[in-house]
Enzyme design. Structure first.
Site, short mmCIF file in Angstrom:
data_model
loop_
_atom_site.label_atom_id
_atom_site.label_comp_id
_atom_site.label_asym_id
_atom_site.label_seq_id
_atom_site.Cartn_x
_atom_site.Cartn_y
_atom_site.Cartn_z
N ASN A 1 6.11 40.25 -10.49
CA ASN A 1 7.72 40.77 -11.16
C ASN A 1 8.90 39.78 -10.30
OD1 ASN A 1 5.77 42.22 -12.92
ND2 ASN A 1 5.72 44.28 -11.30
N ASP A 2 8.85 40.42 -9.51
CA ASP A 2 10.00 40.27 -8.73
C ASP A 2 10.12 38.55 -7.97
OD1 ASP A 2 11.38 41.78 -8.27
OD2 ASP A 2 10.31 43.17 -6.85
N HIS B 1 11.55 48.20 -13.90
CA HIS B 1 11.45 49.20 -14.22
C HIS B 1 11.03 50.39 -15.13
CE1 HIS B 1 10.71 47.94 -9.88
NE2 HIS B 1 10.11 48.23 -9.63
N GLU C 1 6.07 38.75 -3.23
CA GLU C 1 7.37 38.73 -3.76
C GLU C 1 8.13 37.59 -3.53
OE1 GLU C 1 7.58 42.48 -5.35
OE2 GLU C 1 7.88 43.72 -3.00
N ARG D 1 3.35 52.80 -6.54
CA ARG D 1 4.87 52.92 -5.84
C ARG D 1 5.59 54.10 -5.76
NH1 ARG D 1 4.31 49.58 -10.71
NH2 ARG D 1 5.37 47.99 -10.71
N CYS E 1 -0.68 41.97 -8.43
CA CYS E 1 -0.05 43.82 -8.32
C CYS E 1 1.02 43.06 -9.71
CB CYS E 1 -0.02 44.42 -7.84
SG CYS E 1 1.20 44.02 -5.92
N ARG F 1 2.15 52.02 -1.26
CA ARG F 1 3.54 50.78 -0.53
C ARG F 1 4.62 51.92 -0.61
NH1 ARG F 1 6.40 47.38 -5.29
NH2 ARG F 1 7.09 49.18 -6.12
N ARG G 1 15.10 40.29 -13.74
CA ARG G 1 14.04 40.05 -14.07
C ARG G 1 13.93 41.59 -15.53
NH1 ARG G 1 10.65 43.54 -9.72
NH2 ARG G 1 9.35 44.52 -11.78
C1 PEP Z 1 6.40 43.02 -8.02
O1 PEP Z 1 7.34 43.27 -7.95
O2 PEP Z 1 5.52 42.50 -9.23
C2 PEP Z 1 5.92 44.19 -8.11
C3 PEP Z 1 4.41 44.30 -8.26
O3 PEP Z 1 6.16 44.87 -7.86
P1 PEP Z 1 7.65 46.31 -8.60
O4 PEP Z 1 7.40 46.36 -9.67
O5 PEP Z 1 7.53 47.51 -8.37
O6 PEP Z 1 8.43 45.66 -7.75
MG MG Z 2 8.74 44.51 -6.78
#
Ligand code: PEP
Ligand code: MG
Length: 625
Positions: free
Chosen positions: A485-486, A220, A462, A327, A533, A363, A496
């Protein structure tokens, strides 16, 4: 020379010309360090080393002329620790009696012991290292020595030494954090790691860029850096050990390179590259507002991911057609106290007004893991990414959750809002979260407060469990948004935020691709909208594959919107589908990446002008460039 005109020497270290700084003539050794590029831009600035974590102090060097200043910092931290211990002793004495409280007198005594403090001062003077490093090194050595002794009386002192070390370091790093607020313009922050909150708090008129030892491309902190447009490189491993306060540094966020003590030649090259970039920069691409229609007229909706409402104007300028991911946890991360319903409502109403009828997916709070408030930082978890994060945290904090939902629902009376729950893993969680929404709706009804009764409720996919059960979830939601991402980290068991396993973090891994494909198919079967996303959607090669797999909505960082739309306008859906079919015939991410790299450049070469095959870095995850 590469295409930007910058000479990159792959050697990690080489001799440079003598440099003269602050009147001290010395031979600087240029160091070129390769890290992970997370936010584009090239910056030449001055180093400020921030050892923000009292438990994790790097060996950073100081310039010899700053040794006296460093000794004064140490003395001040020791003085403050002594004063603090006097207060702690008094409090402890009144609570537990004098005998039990004596331990704090012992700690105070240690601070006056020359055999303990003397070597710390000596190390700063002889080795020209920061006070933080000298304290942790010397006291750490004492603790090791005591820990190895057979006499229990000595072994029991290990905790005391650790406690004392922590106390002095807290004063040193706390003071360092205050200094950060006063750094001169042109500063580049070098740190072992940074939290998203620290990154948002940088004074942008002074801090030009940052580089860290740790971190990954979709952490993040990296996402915030991109959102704020702060050039940055993470995963530079031993950077804090090598960097010296006030020395010259180049941060090349385009290619993930950091240069310490650059030679005149390197400086000239980078100055030329900066100039070239400035000339080439077109603030608003002419075609940004055109729809993203493929050559065979399939429309792809390109939305934006935001952390702050203020990002919306530039997102719209870049051609974003709405917000696919807001977010909202950043409301918490940028505030010292818990946001009130009014704080939430004002933020959401502002988004609605800025978006003027375009969609907004809010979200619900996704706190935890690498996004924590001070209160949560005080309760460390052993595996925070597998812990009480996200929707799990909200469902355990119902009043806080309801506060946010009330504000979202109230704002929904003014424009098209959708609610999205993060990290849904089980159907029970989803049902529980929906029930809370309905409770809040009832409350609002009773109070006669308007809201959008047909407001859509969706979830992020995710967690592999959610993707595997997508058919079941699809019966209970209005939409899915795939969070790669997750999803990547949970599917591949790769943190990550960990630079050491960054090469394994890959959206093109066939296991990840199958989960994405199955989610898209489940959505189609149940007539549930599916978007994506995660950062992977902003990578041009991956985006072509995702379109071929059936995705029609992508939500990406604002800076990726215009290039993505242009890319879409240069391909046909038939080409993307062919590409996807072939990609699914491979059984390794390396093969998928190699095939995509080659095909994408053949299908739409203009999108990859300036991105040579060598620039593609499939192992390091996605590149939103
Ligand atoms: C993800 O996990 O892909 C996502 C968009 O949420 P974040 O990056 O805030 O965990
Ligand atoms: Mg996420």
């Amino acid at each position: 020379m590469d295409q930007t005109g910058v000479r990159y020497d792959a050697r990690t270290e080489m001799e440079a010309k003598p440099s003269s700084r602050a009147g001290v003539e010395r031979v600087a050794r240029m160091e070129v360090i390769k890290g992970i590029p997370v936010s584009q831009g090239i910056v030449i600035g001055r180093v400020f080393v921030l050892d923000s974590d009292a438990r994790n102090i790097g060996r950073h060097h100081i310039q010899r002329e700053h040794i006296d200043q460093e000794l004064q910092r140490l003395d001040a931290a020791i003085r403050r620790s002594r004063e603090e211990l006097a207060g702690v002793f008094k409090d402890a004495e009144s609570m537990m009696g004098e005998e039990a409280a004596k331990v704090f007198l012992f700690h105070r005594g240690m601070l006056e012991d020359k055999s303990l403090i003397g070597p710390i001062r000596a190390m700063i003077m002889s080795e020209a290292v920061g006070a933080e490093h000298a304290v942790s090194h010397v006291l750490g050595e004492w603790a090791d020595r005591f820990g190895r002794m057979s006499d229990l009386a000595f072994r029991s002192k290990v905790n005391d030494l650790e406690d004392l070390q922590e106390r002095i370091l807290t004063h040193l790093t706390g003071e360092r954090r205050c200094q950060l607020a006063q750094v001169p313009a042109g500063t580049v922050v070098v740190a072992r790691d940074l939290t998203p909150t620290q990154t948002t708090s940088f004074d942008r008129s002074r801090v030009l860029a940052f580089a860290t030892d740790l971190g990954g491309k979709t952490s993040h902190t990296a996402i915030v850096a991109r959102a704020l447009g702060i050039p940055s490189v993470v995963g530079c491993q031993s950077l804090t050990r090598l960097a010296t306060d006030n020395s010259t540094i180049i941060v090349d966020g385009d290619r993930g390179v950091v240069v310490l003590d650059p030679s005149e030649e390197a400086l000239d090259d980078y100055r030329a590259a900066i100039k070239k970039r400035q000339l080439a920069r077109v603030t608003v691409p002419d075609d940004a507002r055109l729809p993203a229609l493929t050559l065979d007229k399939v429309e792809i909706r390109v939305l934006g991911n935001i952390e702050f409402p203020d990002e919306i104007p530039s997102l719209l300028e870049q051609g974003g057609e709405g917000v696919g991911l807001y977010r909202t946890e950043f409301l918490y991360l940028t505030s010292v106290k818990e946001p009130t319903e009014a704080d939430h409502y004002n933020a959401y109403a502002r988004c609605v007004s800025l978006l003027a009828g375009r969609p907004l997916v809010i979200r619900t709070v996704d706190l935890g893991a690498d996004k924590y408030t001070q209160e949560r930082a005080d309760v460390p978890e052993r595996n925070p990414f597998l812990g009480l994060r996200s929707i799990r945290y909200c469902l355990r904090s119902i009043p806080m959750f309801k506060t946010q939902l009330r504000a979202i629902l109230r704002a929904s009376a003014h424009g098209p809002i959708k609610i999205m729950f993060p990290l849904i893993t089980t159907t029970n969680e989803l049902r529980h979260a929906r029930l809370v929404v309905h409770d809040v709706m009832e409350d609002l009804d009773e109070e006669g407060i308007p809201f959008d009764r047909s407001l859509k409720i969706g979830m992020m996919v995710e967690v592999p469990a959610a993707a595997l059960m997508a058919d079941t979830f699809a019966r209970e939601v209005d939409f899915f948004s795939i969070g790669t991402n997750d999803l990547i980290q949970y599917t591949l068991a790769v943190d990550r935020t960990n630079e050491r396993v960054a090469a394994m973090y890959n959206p093109l891994n066939p296991a990840v691709l199958r989960l994405i494909r199955d989610t898209i198919r489940a959505g189609r079967r149940h007539d549930v909208d599916v978007s994506l996303c995660g950062e992977a959607g902003g990578d041009p090669e991956t985006a072509l594959l995702l379109m071929g797999m059936g995705l029609r909505t992508l939500s990406v960082t604002a800076s990726s919107v215009a290039p993505l739309k242009r890319l879409i306008r240069g391909v046909s859906m038939t080409q993307c589908e062919r590409l996807a079919r072939k990609a699914f015939s491979f059984d390794s991410d390396v093969q998928v990446a190699a095939y995509l790299r080659d095909r994408a450049r053949k299908i739409v070469p203009e999108a990859f002008d300036g991105r040579s095959v060598d620039d593609a870095d499939p192992g390091a995850g996605t590149d939103p460039a």
